[in-house]
Scaffold this active site. Structure first.
Site, PDB file in Angstrom:
ATOM      1  N   ASN A 201      86.810  55.878  -3.180  1.00 16.90           N
ATOM      2  CA  ASN A 201      85.676  56.508  -2.494  1.00 16.90           C
ATOM      3  C   ASN A 201      84.399  56.225  -3.263  1.00 16.90           C
ATOM      4  OD1 ASN A 201      84.762  58.354  -0.346  1.00 16.90           O
ATOM      5  ND2 ASN A 201      84.127  59.664  -2.054  1.00 16.90           N
ATOM      6  N   GLU A 202      83.412  55.711  -2.586  1.00 16.07           N
ATOM      7  CA  GLU A 202      82.079  55.539  -3.175  1.00 16.07           C
ATOM      8  C   GLU A 202      82.149  55.047  -4.627  1.00 16.07           C
ATOM      9  OE1 GLU A 202      79.878  59.189  -2.534  1.00 16.07           O
ATOM     10  OE2 GLU A 202      79.297  58.520  -0.526  1.00 16.07           O
TER      11      GLU A 202
ATOM     12  N   HIS B 224      78.545  72.784   2.288  1.00 17.33           N
ATOM     13  CA  HIS B 224      78.212  71.521   2.965  1.00 17.33           C
ATOM     14  C   HIS B 224      78.634  71.638   4.421  1.00 17.33           C
ATOM     15  CE1 HIS B 224      78.013  67.233   3.835  1.00 17.33           C
ATOM     16  NE2 HIS B 224      77.578  66.981   2.614  1.00 17.33           N
TER      17      HIS B 224
ATOM     18  N   GLU C 130      80.168  58.083   6.483  1.00 15.32           N
ATOM     19  CA  GLU C 130      79.913  59.504   6.209  1.00 15.32           C
ATOM     20  C   GLU C 130      78.472  59.843   6.529  1.00 15.32           C
ATOM     21  OE1 GLU C 130      80.573  60.985   2.293  1.00 15.32           O
ATOM     22  OE2 GLU C 130      82.462  59.917   2.066  1.00 15.32           O
TER      23      GLU C 130
ATOM     24  N   GLU D 276      82.024  72.111  -2.417  1.00 14.00           N
ATOM     25  CA  GLU D 276      81.320  71.676  -1.207  1.00 14.00           C
ATOM     26  C   GLU D 276      81.425  72.682  -0.070  1.00 14.00           C
ATOM     27  OE1 GLU D 276      82.932  67.553  -1.077  1.00 14.00           O
ATOM     28  OE2 GLU D 276      80.867  66.997  -1.543  1.00 14.00           O
TER      29      GLU D 276
HETATM   30  C1  GLA Z   1      79.836  61.747  -0.628  1.00  9.28           C
HETATM   31  C2  GLA Z   1      81.343  61.787  -0.810  1.00  9.28           C
HETATM   32  C3  GLA Z   1      82.002  62.872  -0.018  1.00  9.28           C
HETATM   33  C4  GLA Z   1      81.208  64.145  -0.067  1.00  9.28           C
HETATM   34  C5  GLA Z   1      79.820  63.874   0.412  1.00  9.28           C
HETATM   35  C6  GLA Z   1      78.949  65.110   0.481  1.00  9.28           C
HETATM   36  O1  GLA Z   1      79.413  60.932   0.364  1.00  9.28           O
HETATM   37  O2  GLA Z   1      81.959  60.560  -0.509  1.00  9.28           O
HETATM   38  O3  GLA Z   1      83.290  63.072  -0.537  1.00  9.28           O
HETATM   39  O4  GLA Z   1      81.182  64.635  -1.367  1.00  9.28           O
HETATM   40  O5  GLA Z   1      79.204  62.974  -0.467  1.00  9.28           O
HETATM   41  O6  GLA Z   1      77.681  64.845   0.996  1.00  9.28           O
END
Ligand code: GLA
Length: 684
Positions: free
Chosen positions: A154-155, A359, A308, A356
């Protein structure tokens, strides 16, 4: 890249859904989720991103029954899965048993577990465990009919400065430079007595008493990006052993400095991007468009996926403004207009616990009976109706050049000014284009440029010879180039080019400079000439002491340290033209808009409808008109049509093109606050 996405959209249409974290919920909630997803038109969810500890609570002990049930439930409901290899957040057992798997910062602090991303990218313990869990997941689910795409990690974007990363850095440097002599030359280590006599002496750029070596820093950024790419490739290879066909990707983060997506794109079967425009920023719509242009540029002008976004507020800013459903719709359809063939969110169901929990999500903690969820449902239905846009190419004739090494080099310490931020410059130039109704791809200097009538290079501080030669050939062949401030200053090692600047391109620009000159607060007035006569401008932040070497001078500094020197010029080079913008003109009243208008005009690029806050984009034969403001607006369609693809320029085409019920051929289009109108019709 585009082919990977087309496989999905051919089957599912526009992708709609989000991250789904069922490990946080009871099975009864899963059943409710799936029912609500169906009602909302969700067709794809990303599962498992943060589920490593739930799958493997102790090393080698696996718990898959829950995930089997979740995937079966989703499949039975016709919802496809983007299945993650859950390696972004290792379980506590990894850090506890292998403290060396934890990341170390530049000042030597070891970061703890108890959050996420707690791994050192070169840790063998982490890599072995990450490969092992990916292997288990891929082996078990490669044949599962719900799985249509794989999501590695992820990211990706973190760095580590530990001793092992130092070793990996040395390996990377050996492969790049071969010998210590070559490395010493590349890093100019004679400066400040930094010559290395043994590879073992070389370190990542850790916290040091004073400024660090800029070439070392730049190489460390490249190394960091390559190291993470290695991790991604390792994960992809595991998946490929079990699944040869389905697309594998990971999520990029727009203009994020940690990795260089231009080096990653070939390994991504789908260009997937996360974006969280700040509702508090008046420039959010333009800047969001720029992020979309980057994703499209990375996809070679084709389709890409928004992996996302937030349904309303995020929780990681200091003050997190919400978004109305209407505004969310505007953002989603903006991405669709710009080539995004899917709209996924973080996340499906709002968390009740964990960092989160504030969020937003597609399904708020308050439940389905909420404005946010009603908006999500309406959007799902609307996206089904817009399926015809999938795969259509966005009409654009302009490119914005951008590259990560330039960004990295121009944000180092000890520059002429720390106030000229390259990303801010790119955004400022793009905001002018956006206001003028012009759509542009963000591409790398090495990408093919022939398809573009105008190429803008607002902030290419690093310019290597091959890229300069390509720009030369582009202009000589009839292209139009606009060159921005502090451009072409350095080579790929952040060494300054020798000679008058920008050395590799000055013959194309017909201008050369001998000194970078930070401007006093308040800037310097410039006087305009030629096609810019009558305009007014103020140069701020940084200019250069430049002279014309054959270019037509279009603006000169009136006062300040550069009085009398060239600020803006235009030069015929072969069959094309190059514009030189030596100063930052992007401030209020700076004059950048006038320069860009003139360059667009010179290049024959038509402007779009210029109603403040209203954006028009052509995708295939469809015009998408978006009102990003909270006020009603009226769009004059003639201008939007003029900026469209060839064949819809004639006024006679107007009636044919517009089939929207709200429109009668009156040539204007009323738009409610945050309204989006999609006009699809017959092309002439
Ligand atoms: C990132 C992460 C997610 C989440 C979002 C919240 O994009 O990949 O897991 O934490 O931020 O905005």
């Amino acid at each position: 890249m585009t082919a990977g996405l087309a496989r999905l959209t051919d089957e599912l249409g526009i992708l709609y859904g989000g991250d789904y974290n069922p490990e946080q919920w009871e099975p009864a909630v899963w059943r409710e989720d799936v029912a609500l997803m169906r009602e909302a038109g969700v067709n794809l969810v990303t599962v498992g991103v943060f589920s490593w500890s739930h799958i493997e609570p102790r090393p080698g002990e696996y718990r898959f029954a829950w995930l089997d049930d979740v995937l079966d439930l989703l499949h039975d409901a016709g919802i496809a899965v983007d299945l993650a290899t859950p390696v972004a957040s290792p379980p506590p057992w990894l850090g506890h048993r292998h403290p060396g798997s934890l990341p170390t910062t530049a000042d030597g602090t070891v970061l703890s577990y108890g959050s996420r991303n707690q791994f050192c990218p070169s840790s063998p313990a982490y890599r072995e465990a990450a490969v092992a869990i990916a292997e288990r997941v891929a082996a078990r689910y490669a044949g599962h009919p719900a799985v249509r795409m794989w999501h590695a990690g992820n990211e990706y974007g973190q760095f580590c400065w530990c001793d092992r990363c130092a070793e990996r850095f040395r390996d990377w440097l050996r492969a790049r430079y071969g010998t210590l002599d070559a490395l010493n030359a590349a890093w100019a280590t004679t400066v400040w007595s930094q010559e290395y006599g043994d590879w073992a002496e070389i370190l990542p750029p850790r916290v040091a008493p004073y400024h660090r070596n800029p070439s070392q820093e730049l190489d460390f950024r490249r190394f960091g990006s390559d190291l993470l790419l290695d991790l991604y490739r390792e994960q992809k290879a595991v998946v490929r052993r079990h699944d040869q066909g389905r697309p594998v990707t990971t999520n990029l983060m727009g203009f994020f400095g940690g990795i260089d997506p231009h080096d990653w794109r070939a390994d991504l079967d789908v260009i997937a991007d996360d974006a969280y425009p700040d509702p508090a920023s008046p420039d959010a719509p333009a800047d969001a468009a720029l992020v979309n242009h980057l994703a499209r540029g990375l996809a070679g002008g084709g389709s890409w996926l928004r992996m996302e976004q937030a349904a309303s507020a995020v929780s990681w800013r200091e003050h997190n403004l919400t978004k109305s459903p209407a505004r969310l719709r505007t953002e989603v359809l903006q991405a669709l207009a710009h080539g995004g063939d899917g709209a996924l969110f973080f996340q499906w169901r709002q968390a009740r616990s964990g960092p989160e929990r504030f969020h937003s999500a597609m399904l708020p903690v308050a439940g389905a009976d909420t404005a946010v969820h009603a908006g999500v449902r309406a959007l799902g239905a609307e996206l089904r109706a817009l399926r015809g846009l999938v795969g259509e190419r966005v009409h654009r004739r302009v490119a914005l050049l951008w590259d990560w090494p330039s960004w990295w080099a121009a944000t180092q310490v000890a520059l002429p000014t720390a106030r000229l931020d390259p990303l801010a410059t790119l955004q400022a130039w793009h905001r002018e284009l956006w206001r003028l109704g012009v759509v542009a791809d963000v591409v790398a200097p090495g990408d093919p440029l022939q398809a573009y009538d105008l190429v803008l290079a607002p902030a290419l501080t690093v310019l290597e010879r091959p890229a300069a030669d390509r720009l030369d050939a582009y202009v000589a062949g009839g292209g139009h180039l606009v060159w921005g401030p502090f451009g072409g200053v350095a080579d790929g090692l952040a060494h300054l080019h020798a000679g008058r600047s920008p050395a590799p391109l000055r013959h194309v620009l017909g201008v050369s400079a001998e000194e970078w000159v930070p401007l006093p607060d308040g800037g310097s007035a410039v006087s305009w000439a030629g096609p810019l006569t009558g305009h007014h401008g103020t140069a701020t932040t940084l200019g250069e002491r430049a002279r014309t070497d054959g270019a037509e001078v279009l603006a000169t500094y009136d006062d300040g340290p550069l009085a009398g020197s060239v600020a803006v010029a235009r030069h015929a080079h072969g069959a094309g033209r190059a514009w030189y913008v030596g100063a930052d003109l992007s401030g209020p009243g700076g004059g950048l808009e006038a320069v860009l208008r003139a360059a667009l005009d010179d290049a024959g690029v038509a402007l779009g409808g210029q109603v403040p806050g209203v954006e028009t984009v052509w995708r295939g034969g469809t015009l998408v008109a978006l009102n990003h403001t909270d006020r009603p607006a009226t769009l004059v369609l003639a201008a939007a049509l003029a900026a469209g693809p060839d064949g819809v320029r004639a006024a006679a085409a107007l009636t044919d093109v517009l089939t929207d019920a709200r429109h009668d051929a009156s040539a204007t289009l009323p738009l409610a606050p945050y309204d989006v109108v999609v006009l699809t019709g017959r092309m002439t």
